[in-house]
Design a protein around this motif. Structure first.
Motif, PDB file in Angstrom:
ATOM      1  N   ILE A 133      -6.683  -0.552  -5.063  1.00 24.97           N
ATOM      2  CA  ILE A 133      -7.019  -1.548  -6.096  1.00 24.97           C
ATOM      3  C   ILE A 133      -6.067  -1.398  -7.281  1.00 24.97           C
ATOM      4  CG2 ILE A 133      -8.816  -2.263  -7.738  1.00 24.97           C
ATOM      5  CD1 ILE A 133     -10.873  -1.572  -5.500  1.00 24.97           C
ATOM      6  N   GLU A 134      -5.769  -0.168  -7.638  1.00 23.63           N
ATOM      7  CA  GLU A 134      -4.785   0.063  -8.709  1.00 23.63           C
ATOM      8  C   GLU A 134      -3.446  -0.564  -8.334  1.00 23.63           C
ATOM      9  OE1 GLU A 134      -4.407   4.212  -9.466  1.00 23.63           O
ATOM     10  OE2 GLU A 134      -5.956   4.197 -11.034  1.00 23.63           O
ATOM     11  N   HIS A 135      -3.098  -0.423  -7.082  1.00 24.54           N
ATOM     12  CA  HIS A 135      -1.833  -0.983  -6.621  1.00 24.54           C
ATOM     13  C   HIS A 135      -1.848  -2.502  -6.734  1.00 24.54           C
ATOM     14  CE1 HIS A 135       1.932  -1.142  -4.438  1.00 24.54           C
ATOM     15  NE2 HIS A 135       1.417  -2.015  -3.582  1.00 24.54           N
ATOM     16  N   GLY A 163      -0.724   1.388   9.270  1.00 24.01           N
ATOM     17  CA  GLY A 163      -1.455   0.167   9.586  1.00 24.01           C
ATOM     18  C   GLY A 163      -2.858   0.152   8.999  1.00 24.01           C
ATOM     19  N   ARG A 164      -3.490   1.294   9.005  1.00 25.43           N
ATOM     20  CA  ARG A 164      -4.878   1.363   8.536  1.00 25.43           C
ATOM     21  C   ARG A 164      -4.979   1.032   7.044  1.00 25.43           C
ATOM     22  NH1 ARG A 164      -8.339   6.967   8.530  1.00 25.43           N
ATOM     23  NH2 ARG A 164      -9.261   6.500   6.508  1.00 25.43           N
ATOM     24  N   CYS A 165      -4.096   1.647   6.261  1.00 28.27           N
ATOM     25  CA  CYS A 165      -4.126   1.378   4.819  1.00 28.27           C
ATOM     26  C   CYS A 165      -3.662  -0.051   4.534  1.00 28.27           C
ATOM     27  CB  CYS A 165      -3.255   2.379   4.055  1.00 28.27           C
ATOM     28  SG  CYS A 165      -4.033   4.004   3.966  1.00 28.27           S
ATOM     29  N   GLU A 166      -2.734  -0.517   5.321  1.00 27.25           N
ATOM     30  CA  GLU A 166      -2.245  -1.880   5.135  1.00 27.25           C
ATOM     31  C   GLU A 166      -3.379  -2.877   5.342  1.00 27.25           C
ATOM     32  OE1 GLU A 166       0.400  -3.420   8.039  1.00 27.25           O
ATOM     33  OE2 GLU A 166       1.319  -4.852   6.663  1.00 27.25           O
ATOM     34  N   GLN A 167      -4.189  -2.599   6.369  1.00 30.51           N
ATOM     35  CA  GLN A 167      -5.313  -3.488   6.656  1.00 30.51           C
ATOM     36  C   GLN A 167      -6.337  -3.470   5.515  1.00 30.51           C
ATOM     37  OE1 GLN A 167      -7.107  -2.665  10.465  1.00 30.51           O
ATOM     38  NE2 GLN A 167      -8.456  -4.448  10.292  1.00 30.51           N
ATOM     39  N   ASP A 168      -6.588  -2.269   5.010  1.00 26.06           N
ATOM     40  CA  ASP A 168      -7.495  -2.142   3.863  1.00 26.06           C
ATOM     41  C   ASP A 168      -6.967  -2.937   2.671  1.00 26.06           C
ATOM     42  OD1 ASP A 168      -9.380  -0.628   5.038  1.00 26.06           O
ATOM     43  OD2 ASP A 168      -8.891   1.256   4.004  1.00 26.06           O
ATOM     44  N   TYR A 169      -5.671  -2.787   2.472  1.00 24.56           N
ATOM     45  CA  TYR A 169      -5.061  -3.470   1.328  1.00 24.56           C
ATOM     46  C   TYR A 169      -5.163  -4.986   1.489  1.00 24.56           C
ATOM     47  CZ  TYR A 169      -1.885  -4.699  -2.416  1.00 24.56           C
ATOM     48  OH  TYR A 169      -1.357  -5.238  -3.572  1.00 24.56           O
ATOM     49  N   ASP A 170      -4.956  -5.454   2.702  1.00 24.73           N
ATOM     50  CA  ASP A 170      -5.072  -6.900   2.969  1.00 24.73           C
ATOM     51  C   ASP A 170      -6.486  -7.393   2.686  1.00 24.73           C
ATOM     52  OD1 ASP A 170      -2.462  -7.091   3.640  1.00 24.73           O
ATOM     53  OD2 ASP A 170      -2.770  -7.129   5.818  1.00 24.73           O
ATOM     54  N   ARG A 213       4.237   3.875  -7.718  1.00 27.66           N
ATOM     55  CA  ARG A 213       4.275   2.640  -6.957  1.00 27.66           C
ATOM     56  C   ARG A 213       5.079   2.770  -5.656  1.00 27.66           C
ATOM     57  NH1 ARG A 213       2.267  -1.986  -7.789  1.00 27.66           N
ATOM     58  NH2 ARG A 213       3.209  -3.759  -6.726  1.00 27.66           N
ATOM     59  N   ILE A 214       6.195   3.437  -5.747  1.00 24.32           N
ATOM     60  CA  ILE A 214       7.085   3.548  -4.583  1.00 24.32           C
ATOM     61  C   ILE A 214       6.378   4.282  -3.439  1.00 24.32           C
ATOM     62  CG2 ILE A 214       9.349   4.363  -3.778  1.00 24.32           C
ATOM     63  CD1 ILE A 214      10.126   2.801  -6.086  1.00 24.32           C
ATOM     64  N   VAL A 215       5.690   5.376  -3.807  1.00 23.71           N
ATOM     65  CA  VAL A 215       4.999   6.170  -2.788  1.00 23.71           C
ATOM     66  C   VAL A 215       3.965   5.306  -2.075  1.00 23.71           C
ATOM     67  CG1 VAL A 215       3.419   8.115  -2.447  1.00 23.71           C
ATOM     68  CG2 VAL A 215       5.370   8.347  -3.989  1.00 23.71           C
ATOM     69  N   VAL A 216       3.196   4.538  -2.856  1.00 21.08           N
ATOM     70  CA  VAL A 216       2.152   3.688  -2.274  1.00 21.08           C
ATOM     71  C   VAL A 216       2.783   2.617  -1.380  1.00 21.08           C
ATOM     72  CG1 VAL A 216       0.287   2.070  -2.804  1.00 21.08           C
ATOM     73  CG2 VAL A 216       0.556   4.131  -4.169  1.00 21.08           C
ATOM     74  N   GLU A 217       3.826   2.004  -1.861  1.00 22.61           N
ATOM     75  CA  GLU A 217       4.484   0.946  -1.081  1.00 22.61           C
ATOM     76  C   GLU A 217       5.018   1.489   0.249  1.00 22.61           C
ATOM     77  OE1 GLU A 217       7.377  -1.001  -3.598  1.00 22.61           O
ATOM     78  OE2 GLU A 217       5.775  -2.275  -4.422  1.00 22.61           O
ATOM     79  N   THR A 218       5.611   2.657   0.179  1.00 20.07           N
ATOM     80  CA  THR A 218       6.155   3.269   1.393  1.00 20.07           C
ATOM     81  C   THR A 218       5.034   3.556   2.383  1.00 20.07           C
ATOM     82  OG1 THR A 218       7.747   4.340  -0.058  1.00 20.07           O
ATOM     83  CG2 THR A 218       7.694   5.094   2.222  1.00 20.07           C
ATOM     84  N   HIS A 219       3.938   4.097   1.853  1.00 24.79           N
ATOM     85  CA  HIS A 219       2.820   4.422   2.724  1.00 24.79           C
ATOM     86  C   HIS A 219       2.280   3.154   3.393  1.00 24.79           C
ATOM     87  CE1 HIS A 219      -0.632   6.872   4.095  1.00 24.79           C
ATOM     88  NE2 HIS A 219      -1.246   5.691   4.067  1.00 24.79           N
ATOM     89  N   LEU A 220       2.161   2.101   2.619  1.00 23.96           N
ATOM     90  CA  LEU A 220       1.622   0.850   3.161  1.00 23.96           C
ATOM     91  C   LEU A 220       2.518   0.306   4.281  1.00 23.96           C
ATOM     92  CD1 LEU A 220       0.310  -1.057   0.006  1.00 23.96           C
ATOM     93  CD2 LEU A 220      -1.039  -0.129   1.888  1.00 23.96           C
ATOM     94  N   ARG A 221       3.809   0.570   4.170  1.00 18.81           N
ATOM     95  CA  ARG A 221       4.741   0.055   5.172  1.00 18.81           C
ATOM     96  C   ARG A 221       4.592   0.803   6.499  1.00 18.81           C
ATOM     97  NH1 ARG A 221       9.910  -0.618   1.960  1.00 18.81           N
ATOM     98  NH2 ARG A 221       8.582  -1.885   0.637  1.00 18.81           N
ATOM     99  N   ILE A 222       4.240   2.085   6.394  1.00 16.95           N
ATOM    100  CA  ILE A 222       4.189   2.853   7.648  1.00 16.95           C
ATOM    101  C   ILE A 222       2.775   3.061   8.187  1.00 16.95           C
ATOM    102  CG2 ILE A 222       6.370   4.115   7.270  1.00 16.95           C
ATOM    103  CD1 ILE A 222       4.536   6.487   6.333  1.00 16.95           C
ATOM    104  N   MET A 262      -1.408  13.171   7.489  1.00 12.34           N
ATOM    105  CA  MET A 262      -1.051  12.199   6.443  1.00 12.34           C
ATOM    106  C   MET A 262      -2.309  11.834   5.654  1.00 12.34           C
ATOM    107  SD  MET A 262       0.912   8.564   6.909  1.00 12.34           S
ATOM    108  CE  MET A 262      -0.155   7.859   8.133  1.00 12.34           C
ATOM    109  N   ARG A 263      -2.192  11.872   4.326  1.00 11.21           N
ATOM    110  CA  ARG A 263      -3.329  11.501   3.492  1.00 11.21           C
ATOM    111  C   ARG A 263      -3.294   9.986   3.295  1.00 11.21           C
ATOM    112  NH1 ARG A 263      -4.958  10.280  -1.645  1.00 11.21           N
ATOM    113  NH2 ARG A 263      -2.834  10.061  -2.405  1.00 11.21           N
ATOM    114  N   HIS A 264      -4.428   9.340   3.624  1.00 15.25           N
ATOM    115  CA  HIS A 264      -4.485   7.891   3.430  1.00 15.25           C
ATOM    116  C   HIS A 264      -4.771   7.559   1.978  1.00 15.25           C
ATOM    117  CE1 HIS A 264      -4.100   6.903   7.633  1.00 15.25           C
ATOM    118  NE2 HIS A 264      -5.025   7.805   7.931  1.00 15.25           N
ATOM    119  N   LEU A 265      -4.488   6.332   1.624  1.00 10.59           N
ATOM    120  CA  LEU A 265      -4.734   5.902   0.241  1.00 10.59           C
ATOM    121  C   LEU A 265      -6.220   5.609   0.049  1.00 10.59           C
ATOM    122  CD1 LEU A 265      -1.670   3.495   0.055  1.00 10.59           C
ATOM    123  CD2 LEU A 265      -1.881   5.690  -1.116  1.00 10.59           C
TER     124      LEU A 265
END
Ligand SMILES: [Zn+2]
Lengths: 190, 249
Positions: free
Chosen positions: B10-12, B31-38, B20-29, B1-4
């Motif tokens: 930041i664009e998101h 944890g690592r990218c979700e943490q970065d986003y937070d 947008r949908i692809v990014v949102e889906t990825h963030l949901r599944i 899986m390619r991480h964001l």
């Protein structure tokens, strides 16, 4: 709105000085906001607003009809605000900003709501935010202020900073990166 | 899986992502990218002081504080949309200068300005002083840059030349108009300035160290700088202190 501005500018250039007063009235508050975001001083921002519109009047002949007056006056305001900031720094001869790197241990948060800890944390956050702003280049800082704090579009920022949209995006990106790096150690324990 | 990437995150955040949908889906599944986003969101939630609100009528107050020294643009019909050549503006300033100087010598008279009432004549004097001060200010900056110029900075050298050409055109108008005004220091300074500007404007390429040294020596640019500073001090002491120039003092 934008077209009204153009009509006023045409009137000013045709000799109606007072038409410029309407442009000043229309845009002075948003110019003040941008100036304040950069200088973070109310008195300095008022001066920047005056200087901006004075300069704007005198270079109005260089204004091009294809751009928006707001964007154009923003550019003058930002340069003026940056100059004021430099002047203040030179006057105060502020010591070199402390580095906040990732290696520095963050504050240990026991209870974020508690008084003294909260105060300490707020002060730390503010110091780190300030340090990050200082580390941004003028372009990054301006792009960041317009994009994040004033909610302007990338297109408008690109026009205000006289650069391509992708460069404007890059400037915002680097600014956010600096802010994130500076604050990162604080989130570890939260 | 390619991480964001950080850039994508930041664009998101700014809702600028192409997909947008692809990014949102990825963030949901993830944890690592979700943490970065937070972490990015947390950092961006930190704001400095908010701009205080301005009082009603703020814009009008600003306009009142700056409008006095402003000269109306010449009211000629403009065929070219928005384009007023700089010289036309300088020409309008020149007309005012002539009007003022024919009426008398401003240098002597302004020291004894009798009343607070703003006469049209006083208005004109203010404009003349304002324009002259601006011209001297720009000339001063050019001379300072010239005296501190470092060879090899081609872009800076070219800018200096462009500025010298602009100033040269204005300076000619001012010098010719003021020739009969009976102010020897001002006339001499404008004359001296014109010779220096000519040299800078007409130099074939960016100025070399040797050329700058020659200018400094042959044209005594330091003494010109000194003269201009004296003149500026005199001009600004005659300028009525507006709210603009006094603020923050
Ligand atoms: Zn991921």
């Amino acid at each position: 709105m934008g077209n009204d501005d153009h009509a006023l500018i045409r009137a000013v250039l045709a000799g109606d000085k007072d038409a410029y007063g309407l442009l000043v009235e229309r845009h002075s508050e948003s110019v003040f906001r941008v100036a304040f975001r950069i200088t973070e001083s109310e008195a300095d921002s008022d001066e920047v607003v005056q200087e901006t519109f004075l300069r704007g009047y005198r270079s109005l002949a260089d204004f091009h009809a294809r751009s928006s007056f707001r964007t154009w006056i923003y550019r003058i305001a930002m340069n003026s605000a940056l100059k004021t900031l430099d002047k203040r720094k030179a006057e105060a001869s502020i010591p070199v900003v402390e580095e906040y790197d990732d290696g520095r241990p963050g504050i240990q948060l026991t209870d974020p709501a508690a008084g003294p800890d909260r105060l300490l944390l707020d002060r730390e956050i503010e110091a780190r935010r300030h340090a990050a702003m200082e580390k941004m280049s003028p372009t990054e800082r301006l792009a960041f202020v317009l994009r994040h704090l004033e909610g302007r579009s990338t297109e408008e920022i690109a026009a205000a900073l006289d650069m391509s949209q992708s460069s404007a995006k890059q400037a915002v990106f680097r600014a956010v990166q600096k802010l994130r790096r500076s604050l990162a150690p604080l989130w570890v324990k939260s | 899986m390619r991480h964001l990437t950080e850039e994508e995150l930041i664009e998101h955040y700014f809702s600028e992502d192409a997909n947008r949908i692809v990014v949102e889906t990825h963030l949901r599944i993830c944890g690592r990218c979700e943490q970065d986003y937070d972490e990015i969101s947390n950092a961006l939630a930190v704001h400095g002081p908010e701009p205080p609100a301005r009082e009603p009528g703020y814009g009008r107050r600003i306009w009142q504080s700056i409008q006095q020294p402003l000269l109306p643009y010449p009211s000629k019909p403009q065929h070219r949309f928005f384009f007023v050549p700089r010289l036309a503006f300088a020409g309008a300033c020149l007309l005012l200068l002539i009007a003022t100087f024919l009426a008398g010598r401003i240098w002597e008279r302004t020291h004894t300005r009798p009343s607070q009432a703003v006469t049209p004549q006083a208005e004109k004097e203010r404009v003349v002083l304002f324009i002259l001060d601006d011209h001297l200010d720009r000339s001063e900056r050019l001379l300072v840059q010239l005296n501190h110029a470092v060879s090899g900075e081609e872009a800076a050298g070219l800018l200096l030349q462009a500025e010298a050409r602009q100033l040269l055109a204005d300076n000619r108008l001012y010098r010719q108009t003021l020739a009969g005004a009976g102010d020897p220091l001002l006339s001499a300074a404008l004359d001296h300035l014109e010779r220096v500007l000519l040299e800078v404007a007409n130099s074939p390429g960016p100025l070399s160290d040797a050329e700058i040294a020659r200018l400094e020596k042959e044209m005594s640019t330091d003494s010109l700088l000194f003269q201009i500073r004296v003149l500026r001090a005199r001009v600004s002491s005659q300028q009525p202190k507006s709210e603009f120039s006094r603020k923050g003092a």
